[in-house]
Design a protein around this motif. Structure first.
Motif, PDB file in Angstrom:
ATOM      1  N   ASP A 104       0.865  -1.177   0.000  1.00 51.65           N
ATOM      2  CA  ASP A 104       0.000   0.000   0.000  1.00 51.65           C
ATOM      3  C   ASP A 104       0.903   1.228   0.000  1.00 51.65           C
ATOM      4  N   THR A 105       1.248   1.676  -1.204  1.00 51.34           N
ATOM      5  CA  THR A 105       2.188   2.799  -1.295  1.00 51.34           C
ATOM      6  C   THR A 105       1.576   4.084  -0.761  1.00 51.34           C
ATOM      7  N   GLY A 106       0.252   4.130  -0.658  1.00 51.67           N
ATOM      8  CA  GLY A 106      -0.383   5.320  -0.097  1.00 51.67           C
ATOM      9  C   GLY A 106       0.089   5.595   1.321  1.00 51.67           C
ATOM     10  N   ASP A 148      -5.670   4.006   9.106  1.00 55.92           N
ATOM     11  CA  ASP A 148      -6.730   4.996   8.876  1.00 55.92           C
ATOM     12  C   ASP A 148      -7.661   5.131  10.075  1.00 55.92           C
ATOM     13  N   ASP A 169       6.428  10.269  -3.394  1.00 54.89           N
ATOM     14  CA  ASP A 169       6.462  11.472  -4.239  1.00 54.89           C
ATOM     15  C   ASP A 169       7.855  12.088  -4.235  1.00 54.89           C
ATOM     16  N   GLU A 185       3.015   7.768   0.998  1.00 50.84           N
ATOM     17  CA  GLU A 185       2.771   8.544  -0.221  1.00 50.84           C
ATOM     18  C   GLU A 185       3.748   9.707  -0.378  1.00 50.84           C
TER      19      GLU A 185
END
Lengths: 194, 177
Positions: free
Chosen positions: B84-86, B174, B93, B89
């Protein structure tokens, strides 16, 4: 695999002179702070015992490094900086652990662990070269890091798990600095073992 | 000492459900580790790093795979085996924008700092001894990775090693944000 003769591993902390840490190196949590803990020590007294022991080991490391700095054996810049930085951190760690001990209702332990210091003394007195200093520091930091790791899961106050590893992770980082001056792998394993 | 106190006193959200909560935390950490593996693989593309840095990065990527495997096992049926690269994140980037070796290495060092902080956070929400001990066996290794990468960047040790590990850089599940 046994460590090389004369080297330190965590078992030396736990078995000093053939006695276990619960009767030797662990520092009890009775009101006068002198009674040795046992495996039957009720929590949170056991928490306080671990905090006092950790503080005593931090004071030990700070004292050992202070002695090494005064010895003139750390002329190389890299190890000199590593020793100084680690000593300063150990002082900070000891201060935190004494503070948490006090807040937990225990009497802080302010001095180097006397039992472990006695066990260290011959090797400390025999140090003659910078590589020997680096080797001792490398082993000491690994022992400290593994000791904190071994405390995790044993605290009645579970927030102390974070406290232990907020310090223990830093000891592991110190070990890298000393490994860099030795022919030792900086991060030898995917998991740190106790 | 204040930083250490922050780590001590920072309120910890506790995952509900005891053992099942631990499984969810382990599954979350598995995804974070797999994200780290992916970031390392991007950096390990030919020519992005010097040889010493490549050797270190390859070894650390393998460590993260081993961490993910151990966490997946701990998570049991909650494990996803997915990246889960989020979760990382911002770092992904930054890695995309890194246009030199030092920049890429700096991102990896930050990945490791983030992982260390995340494990320290996890130690405040895990409940069972098994999970706590696994997290405690991984955290120091992530910290060591960060120091090695800092040395490759020629960072002064004082910059690479704070007196206390803190949770400021942690990524969180989350449901705990």
């Amino acid at each position: 695999v046994s460590p090389p003769a004369g080297r330190i591993d965590r078992r030396d902390f736990l078995l000093v002179g053939g006695l276990t840490i619960t009767t030797v190196a662990m520092l009890g949590a009775s009101p006068d702070g002198t009674r040795a803990a046992t495996s039957r020590t009720p929590r949170p007294r056991r928490d306080i015992t671990m905090l006092r022991t950790a503080a005593s080991l931090e004071a030990l490391a700070a004292d050992v490094y202070g002695e090494i700095m005064r010895s003139g054996l750390t002329n190389a810049v890299a190890i000199s900086h590593a020793i100084r930085l680690s000593r300063d951190h150990h002082r900070d760690h000891a201060a935190l652990l004494r503070s948490v001990t006090r807040e937990s209702g225990g009497r802080p332990f302010d001095e180097a662990n006397p039992i472990v210091l006695d066990a260290f003394r011959p090797r400390l007195d025999a140090l003659a070269t910078t590589p020997e200093v680096a080797q001792l520091a490398y082993e000491l930091e690994n022992v400290l890091g593994q000791t904190y790791q071994s405390f995790v899961g044993q605290f009645a106050d579970t927030s102390l798990n974070q406290t232990a590893m907020a310090v223990g992770g830093v000891e592991a980082s110190h070990a890298v600095l000393f490994a860099a001056t030795l022919d030792a792998a900086s991060v030898p394993n995917a998991l740190q073992h106790t | 000492v204040d930083a250490g106190r922050d780590a001590v006193t920072r309120p910890s959200s506790r995952a509900s459900g005891g053992g099942s909560g631990d499984a969810r935390v382990a599954a979350f950490l598995e995804r974070v580790e797999l994200a780290a593996v992916e970031l390392y693989e991007r950096v390990l593309a030919p020519g992005r790093l010097t040889r010493p840095a490549t050797n270190a990065a390859a070894a650390f990527a393998e460590h993260h795979r081993e961490h993910a495997a151990a966490l997946g096992e701990a998570a049991g049926r909650a494990a996803t085996g997915r990246t889960d690269t989020g979760l990382l994140e911002d770092l992904a980037d930054r890695l995309e924008r890194a246009d030199d070796r030092a920049g890429a290495l700096g991102v990896l060092a930050d990945v490791e700092d983030t992982l260390s902080a995340t494990y320290l956070f996890a130690l405040g929400i895990l409940e069972a001894t098994e999970g706590l001990r696994l997290a405690a066996s991984i955290l120091p290794v992530e910290s060591q990775h960060a120091v090695v990468l800092g040395r490759l960047l020629a960072d002064p040790p004082n910059d690479a090693i704070p007196a206390f590990q803190v949770t400021d850089a942690a990524v969180m599940p989350d449901e705990l944000r």
